[in-house]
Design an enzyme around this catalytic site. Sequence first.
Site, PDB file in Angstrom:
ATOM      1  N   HIS A  79       0.787  -1.205  -0.166  1.00 39.58           N
ATOM      2  CA  HIS A  79       0.094  -0.048  -0.010  1.00 39.58           C
ATOM      3  C   HIS A  79       0.820   1.348   0.015  1.00 39.58           C
ATOM      4  CE1 HIS A  79      -3.704  -2.084   1.579  1.00 39.58           C
ATOM      5  NE2 HIS A  79      -3.238  -2.752   0.515  1.00 39.58           N
ATOM      6  N   GLU A  81       0.578   3.915   1.801  1.00 37.46           N
ATOM      7  CA  GLU A  81       1.275   4.361   3.123  1.00 37.46           C
ATOM      8  C   GLU A  81       2.146   3.415   3.718  1.00 37.46           C
ATOM      9  OE1 GLU A  81      -3.484   4.842   2.478  1.00 37.46           O
ATOM     10  OE2 GLU A  81      -1.961   3.323   2.140  1.00 37.46           O
ATOM     11  N   CYS A 107      -6.576   1.643   5.131  1.00 36.01           N
ATOM     12  CA  CYS A 107      -7.146   0.512   5.299  1.00 36.01           C
ATOM     13  C   CYS A 107      -6.809   0.247   7.010  1.00 36.01           C
ATOM     14  CB  CYS A 107      -6.714  -0.745   4.633  1.00 36.01           C
ATOM     15  SG  CYS A 107      -5.096  -1.288   4.962  1.00 36.01           S
ATOM     16  N   CYS A 110      -3.165  -0.533   7.410  1.00 41.57           N
ATOM     17  CA  CYS A 110      -2.142   0.757   7.487  1.00 41.57           C
ATOM     18  C   CYS A 110      -2.306   1.561   8.629  1.00 41.57           C
ATOM     19  CB  CYS A 110      -2.315   1.417   6.119  1.00 41.57           C
ATOM     20  SG  CYS A 110      -1.650   0.710   4.681  1.00 41.57           S
TER      21      CYS A 110
END
Length: 159
Positions: A79, A81, A107, A110
Amino acid sequence: MRPEHDQYYMGIALAVRERANCLQSKVGAALVLEDRVVSTGCNGTAQGMKNCEDGGCDRCARAEEYDHGRGYDVCICVHAEQNCLLAAARFGIAVAGSVLYTTMRPCFGCLKELLQAGVKAIYYLDEWEYPGGEFATQYRALETHFDGGVHRVEMEKRS
């Protein structure tokens, strides 16, 4: 007209998003510390692996077999992040006290990682919610631990 800080940093996250190679959602992120961008990241396959666009991720290649927001445990994408945090770590950049600007609300996974890394605030552009809402209470509990909060940034329509 000079943009406000939130719009400026979100604009950087939007530019970073252009490098994302996930077929499902393209996300870009920027970590800001003391009013300076210290790391950026976009979502895509792990380093050295075939990109989603080239069939590298089974979850992207066979999206119809995975419900929205599910199957992250078999996705080989990192991801945006996470890539922000990992790039900073790779180059020895401390992120405690930083602020994250991301084009999508993080999410659940994260969000935990950002909290553990000491990120103090999150600003996001597009909404994301875990499907079914069964983890909404736990997600909201995590959000309350960010000293600077979790905020949605409003921006003019973009292409």
